[in-house]
Design a protein around this motif. Structure first.
Motif, PDB file in Angstrom:
ATOM      1  N   LEU A 144       0.848  -1.182   0.000  1.00  0.00           N
ATOM      2  CA  LEU A 144       0.000   0.000   0.000  1.00  0.00           C
ATOM      3  C   LEU A 144       0.888   1.238   0.000  1.00  0.00           C
ATOM      4  O   LEU A 144       1.855   1.327   0.748  1.00  0.00           O
ATOM      5  N   TYR A 145       0.536   2.161  -0.859  1.00  0.00           N
ATOM      6  CA  TYR A 145       1.316   3.375  -1.103  1.00  0.00           C
ATOM      7  C   TYR A 145       0.861   4.478  -0.150  1.00  0.00           C
ATOM      8  O   TYR A 145      -0.335   4.748  -0.014  1.00  0.00           O
ATOM      9  N   GLN A 146       1.814   5.128   0.523  1.00  0.00           N
ATOM     10  CA  GLN A 146       1.481   6.170   1.486  1.00  0.00           C
ATOM     11  C   GLN A 146       1.122   7.474   0.763  1.00  0.00           C
ATOM     12  O   GLN A 146       1.866   7.935  -0.094  1.00  0.00           O
ATOM     13  N   VAL A 147      -0.024   8.031   1.113  1.00  0.00           N
ATOM     14  CA  VAL A 147      -0.473   9.290   0.514  1.00  0.00           C
ATOM     15  C   VAL A 147      -0.456  10.377   1.583  1.00  0.00           C
ATOM     16  O   VAL A 147      -1.128  10.264   2.611  1.00  0.00           O
ATOM     17  N   GLU A 157      -3.959  11.437   6.492  1.00  0.00           N
ATOM     18  CA  GLU A 157      -3.001  10.575   5.797  1.00  0.00           C
ATOM     19  C   GLU A 157      -3.619   9.190   5.597  1.00  0.00           C
ATOM     20  O   GLU A 157      -4.245   8.644   6.499  1.00  0.00           O
ATOM     21  N   HIS A 158      -3.446   8.656   4.403  1.00  0.00           N
ATOM     22  CA  HIS A 158      -4.030   7.351   4.106  1.00  0.00           C
ATOM     23  C   HIS A 158      -3.128   6.558   3.172  1.00  0.00           C
ATOM     24  O   HIS A 158      -2.114   7.064   2.681  1.00  0.00           O
ATOM     25  N   LEU A 159      -3.508   5.313   2.948  1.00  0.00           N
ATOM     26  CA  LEU A 159      -2.739   4.428   2.082  1.00  0.00           C
ATOM     27  C   LEU A 159      -3.649   3.861   1.004  1.00  0.00           C
ATOM     28  O   LEU A 159      -4.838   3.623   1.242  1.00  0.00           O
ATOM     29  N   VAL A 160      -3.080   3.638  -0.177  1.00  0.00           N
ATOM     30  CA  VAL A 160      -3.832   3.018  -1.275  1.00  0.00           C
ATOM     31  C   VAL A 160      -2.958   1.961  -1.934  1.00  0.00           C
ATOM     32  O   VAL A 160      -1.729   2.002  -1.843  1.00  0.00           O
ATOM     33  N   CYS A 161      -3.598   1.034  -2.620  1.00  0.00           N
ATOM     34  CA  CYS A 161      -2.883  -0.037  -3.324  1.00  0.00           C
ATOM     35  C   CYS A 161      -1.962   0.561  -4.388  1.00  0.00           C
ATOM     36  O   CYS A 161      -2.381   1.400  -5.195  1.00  0.00           O
ATOM     37  N   ALA A 162      -0.706   0.129  -4.398  1.00  0.00           N
ATOM     38  CA  ALA A 162       0.275   0.655  -5.356  1.00  0.00           C
ATOM     39  C   ALA A 162      -0.102   0.300  -6.793  1.00  0.00           C
ATOM     40  O   ALA A 162       0.147   1.077  -7.714  1.00  0.00           O
ATOM     41  N   THR A 163      -0.711  -0.867  -6.986  1.00  0.00           N
ATOM     42  CA  THR A 163      -1.152  -1.256  -8.336  1.00  0.00           C
ATOM     43  C   THR A 163      -2.210  -0.281  -8.840  1.00  0.00           C
ATOM     44  O   THR A 163      -2.153   0.195  -9.975  1.00  0.00           O
ATOM     45  N   TYR A 164      -3.182   0.029  -7.983  1.00  0.00           N
ATOM     46  CA  TYR A 164      -4.248   0.973  -8.334  1.00  0.00           C
ATOM     47  C   TYR A 164      -3.660   2.359  -8.608  1.00  0.00           C
ATOM     48  O   TYR A 164      -4.024   3.021  -9.576  1.00  0.00           O
ATOM     49  N   ARG A 165      -2.741   2.770  -7.745  1.00  0.00           N
ATOM     50  CA  ARG A 165      -2.163   4.120  -7.839  1.00  0.00           C
ATOM     51  C   ARG A 165      -1.298   4.289  -9.094  1.00  0.00           C
ATOM     52  O   ARG A 165      -1.351   5.321  -9.765  1.00  0.00           O
ATOM     53  N   HIS A 175      -8.421   0.069  -2.231  1.00  0.00           N
ATOM     54  CA  HIS A 175      -8.166  -0.473  -0.884  1.00  0.00           C
ATOM     55  C   HIS A 175      -7.786   0.646   0.099  1.00  0.00           C
ATOM     56  O   HIS A 175      -7.036   0.420   1.052  1.00  0.00           O
ATOM     57  N   GLN A 176      -8.266   1.840  -0.154  1.00  0.00           N
ATOM     58  CA  GLN A 176      -7.870   3.002   0.662  1.00  0.00           C
ATOM     59  C   GLN A 176      -8.248   2.816   2.127  1.00  0.00           C
ATOM     60  O   GLN A 176      -9.341   2.375   2.458  1.00  0.00           O
ATOM     61  N   ILE A 177      -7.290   3.148   2.991  1.00  0.00           N
ATOM     62  CA  ILE A 177      -7.522   3.069   4.427  1.00  0.00           C
ATOM     63  C   ILE A 177      -6.678   4.135   5.118  1.00  0.00           C
ATOM     64  O   ILE A 177      -5.541   4.390   4.726  1.00  0.00           O
ATOM     65  N   ARG A 178      -7.251   4.773   6.131  1.00  0.00           N
ATOM     66  CA  ARG A 178      -6.531   5.839   6.832  1.00  0.00           C
ATOM     67  C   ARG A 178      -5.527   5.261   7.828  1.00  0.00           C
ATOM     68  O   ARG A 178      -5.790   4.242   8.470  1.00  0.00           O
ATOM     69  N   ASN A 179      -4.406   5.958   7.962  1.00  0.00           N
ATOM     70  CA  ASN A 179      -3.367   5.524   8.901  1.00  0.00           C
ATOM     71  C   ASN A 179      -3.901   5.390  10.314  1.00  0.00           C
ATOM     72  O   ASN A 179      -3.614   4.404  11.011  1.00  0.00           O
ATOM     73  N   VAL A 180      -4.689   6.382  10.750  1.00  0.00           N
ATOM     74  CA  VAL A 180      -5.152   6.375  12.140  1.00  0.00           C
ATOM     75  C   VAL A 180      -6.053   5.172  12.422  1.00  0.00           C
ATOM     76  O   VAL A 180      -6.050   4.630  13.530  1.00  0.00           O
ATOM     77  N   VAL A 181      -6.813   4.749  11.419  1.00  0.00           N
ATOM     78  CA  VAL A 181      -7.697   3.587  11.599  1.00  0.00           C
ATOM     79  C   VAL A 181      -6.868   2.333  11.850  1.00  0.00           C
ATOM     80  O   VAL A 181      -7.138   1.560  12.778  1.00  0.00           O
ATOM     81  N   VAL A 182      -5.825   2.137  11.018  1.00  0.00           N
ATOM     82  CA  VAL A 182      -4.952   0.966  11.183  1.00  0.00           C
ATOM     83  C   VAL A 182      -4.233   1.023  12.528  1.00  0.00           C
ATOM     84  O   VAL A 182      -4.131   0.019  13.242  1.00  0.00           O
ATOM     85  N   GLU A 183      -3.735   2.203  12.883  1.00  0.00           N
ATOM     86  CA  GLU A 183      -2.990   2.353  14.138  1.00  0.00           C
ATOM     87  C   GLU A 183      -3.865   2.038  15.340  1.00  0.00           C
ATOM     88  O   GLU A 183      -3.428   1.386  16.292  1.00  0.00           O
ATOM     89  N   GLU A 184      -5.132   2.483  15.307  1.00  0.00           N
ATOM     90  CA  GLU A 184      -6.051   2.202  16.412  1.00  0.00           C
ATOM     91  C   GLU A 184      -6.314   0.700  16.538  1.00  0.00           C
ATOM     92  O   GLU A 184      -6.319   0.145  17.642  1.00  0.00           O
ATOM     93  N   ILE A 185      -6.527   0.041  15.382  1.00  0.00           N
ATOM     94  CA  ILE A 185      -6.775  -1.404  15.395  1.00  0.00           C
ATOM     95  C   ILE A 185      -5.545  -2.152  15.898  1.00  0.00           C
ATOM     96  O   ILE A 185      -5.642  -3.055  16.738  1.00  0.00           O
ATOM     97  N   LEU A 186      -4.362  -1.771  15.395  1.00  0.00           N
ATOM     98  CA  LEU A 186      -3.129  -2.448  15.808  1.00  0.00           C
ATOM     99  C   LEU A 186      -2.879  -2.319  17.298  1.00  0.00           C
ATOM    100  O   LEU A 186      -2.539  -3.295  17.975  1.00  0.00           O
ATOM    101  N   LEU A 187      -3.045  -1.115  17.820  1.00  0.00           N
ATOM    102  CA  LEU A 187      -2.802  -0.900  19.242  1.00  0.00           C
ATOM    103  C   LEU A 187      -3.752  -1.742  20.083  1.00  0.00           C
ATOM    104  O   LEU A 187      -3.332  -2.407  21.037  1.00  0.00           O
ATOM    105  N   ALA A 188      -5.035  -1.741  19.713  1.00  0.00           N
ATOM    106  CA  ALA A 188      -6.026  -2.525  20.457  1.00  0.00           C
ATOM    107  C   ALA A 188      -5.710  -4.017  20.377  1.00  0.00           C
ATOM    108  O   ALA A 188      -5.771  -4.738  21.383  1.00  0.00           O
ATOM    109  N   GLN A 189      -5.362  -4.499  19.169  1.00  0.00           N
ATOM    110  CA  GLN A 189      -5.066  -5.921  18.986  1.00  0.00           C
ATOM    111  C   GLN A 189      -3.808  -6.337  19.738  1.00  0.00           C
ATOM    112  O   GLN A 189      -3.767  -7.414  20.351  1.00  0.00           O
ATOM    113  N   LEU A 190      -2.781  -5.493  19.692  1.00  0.00           N
ATOM    114  CA  LEU A 190      -1.530  -5.825  20.386  1.00  0.00           C
ATOM    115  C   LEU A 190      -1.733  -5.866  21.894  1.00  0.00           C
ATOM    116  O   LEU A 190      -1.213  -6.754  22.580  1.00  0.00           O
ATOM    117  N   LYS A 191      -2.479  -4.923  22.413  1.00  0.00           N
ATOM    118  CA  LYS A 191      -2.747  -4.916  23.856  1.00  0.00           C
ATOM    119  C   LYS A 191      -3.538  -6.168  24.252  1.00  0.00           C
ATOM    120  O   LYS A 191      -3.272  -6.789  25.281  1.00  0.00           O
TER     121      LYS A 191
END
Length: 356
Positions: A144-147, A157-165, A175-191
């Protein structure tokens, strides 16, 4: 000294910072160290024998020799007359494993390489986001390509598929997804997962072992199925080529047509035979692979209270994150992400267990 450099990298220090720490602690640079032992070294001793360079630290962090391996043909000369050594492409290296005692274990080495691969350089907009290089498109496999843009707050700030971009929406969706959304999920899952692993260690080991066995079984089953299909197609192509030969002899098809079709069939055969060899090798690797639960638990005990994510924590625990295309469910946008952990693969703690 080598173990300390790897540990500092794991703690989030970059080569320049590590070089400064070593200099402050009066650690001899390699050339000075070898000289002190009476061993010759190709590089001269600098005026300041403690003046570490970031390039030296970065090189040390990539040496497979610390795993106990011997690596040959890393350099070459254009001719026997030349004294200048040139760097060989890593594909041309010859690696002989387990020839001497290892200084660094494979898991630590792999994590450090991921940290180095995902290293973030300063840009006019500041340091790159901590997720850079960790997310992949679940459909086409591209990163995923950082935008980003000047003036944007982090929540934009968000990420999109490099093939699409780079290649267009006809090949893959955003496949666009915001950085903060992923970070929130990761932190919750890791904890959640680290708390569960600490508080229910025996159950955690049992679950991971069973999950790993199921995944291995499926991977082996899928590989065997593809292998058998490829072998059947190779056999079928033999029959088709033989039939073409007979038709050509009997004058049913021209020599030109015969050559064109046999060339195509033989090329397909070669591809399939190579794939069979690859699949057989893959099956052996899957059979030999096992979840390194102890290594994961060691990480859990090192990070007892994760309150905030950083590049070190993400790459210590996580191998990759697969992002699926967003879907609308009952009028609401839903998007799945799959977290693949180092050492244990995909894992989800049971919901009924209470974790702190």
């Amino acid at each position: 000294m080598v173990r300390r450099i790897f540990k500092l990298c794991m703690e989030g220090y970059g080569p320049s910072q590590i070089a400064n720490i070593l200099e402050e602690d009066k650690i001899l640079v390699p050339s000075a160290h070898y000289k002190s032992l009476g061993i010759s070294y190709p590089a001269p001793v600098p005026e300041n024998p403690y003046a570490w360079q970031s390039r030296t630290v970065a090189d040390l962090l990539s040496h497979q020799e610390y795993l106990g391996h011997t690596v040959n043909f890393k350099t070459y000369k254009k001719s026997y007359k030349s004294k200048k050594k040139l760097q060989n492409d890593p594909s041309k290296w010859q690696i002989f494993e387990n020839t001497h005692e290892a200084i660094i274990d494979q898991e630590t080495f792999d994590i450090v390489q991921r940290i180095r691969d995902g290293r973030r350089r300063r840009t006019p907009m500041g340091e790159m986001p901590i997720l850079s290089g960790m997310l992949y498109c679940a459909d086409c496999g591209a990163k995923l390509y950082q935008v980003r843009a000047k003036g944007w707050t982090h929540d934009k700030e968000h990420l999109v598929c490099a093939t699409y971009r780079k290649k267009g929406k006809h090949l893959c969706s955003s496949h666009q997804i915001r950085n903060v959304v992923v970070e929130e999920i990761l932190l919750a899952q890791l904890k959640e997962i680290t708390a569960y692993a600490r508080e229910h260690e025996d159950e955690f080991i049992e679950m991971v072992t069973k999950s790993s066995a199921k995944i291995k079984e499926k991977e082996i089953r899928d590989s065997l199925k593809e292998c058998e299909q490829s072998k059947a197609r190779v056999s079928k192509l033999d029959t088709l080529i033989e039939k073409l030969y007979e038709d050509n002899v009997e004058g049913k098809i021209s020599d030109e047509r015969f050559m064109k079709m046999t060339t195509s069939y033989e090329a397909e055969q070669k591809q399939l035979e190579e794939r069979v060899v690859e699949l057989q090798k893959n099956i052996l690797q899957i059979q030999e692979r096992s979840a390194n639960i102890d290594a994961f638990l060691n990480k859990v005990h090192q990070y007892t209270d994760i309150q905030e994510l950083d590049a070190e924590i993400i790459r210590t625990f996580i191998s990759r994150i697969n992002v699926y295309a967003a879907e609308k469910v009952e009028g609401k946008r839903r998007q799945r992400i799959q977290i693949i952990y180092n050492c244990i693969g995909e894992f989800q703690p049971p919901k009924h267990k209470k974790t702190a």
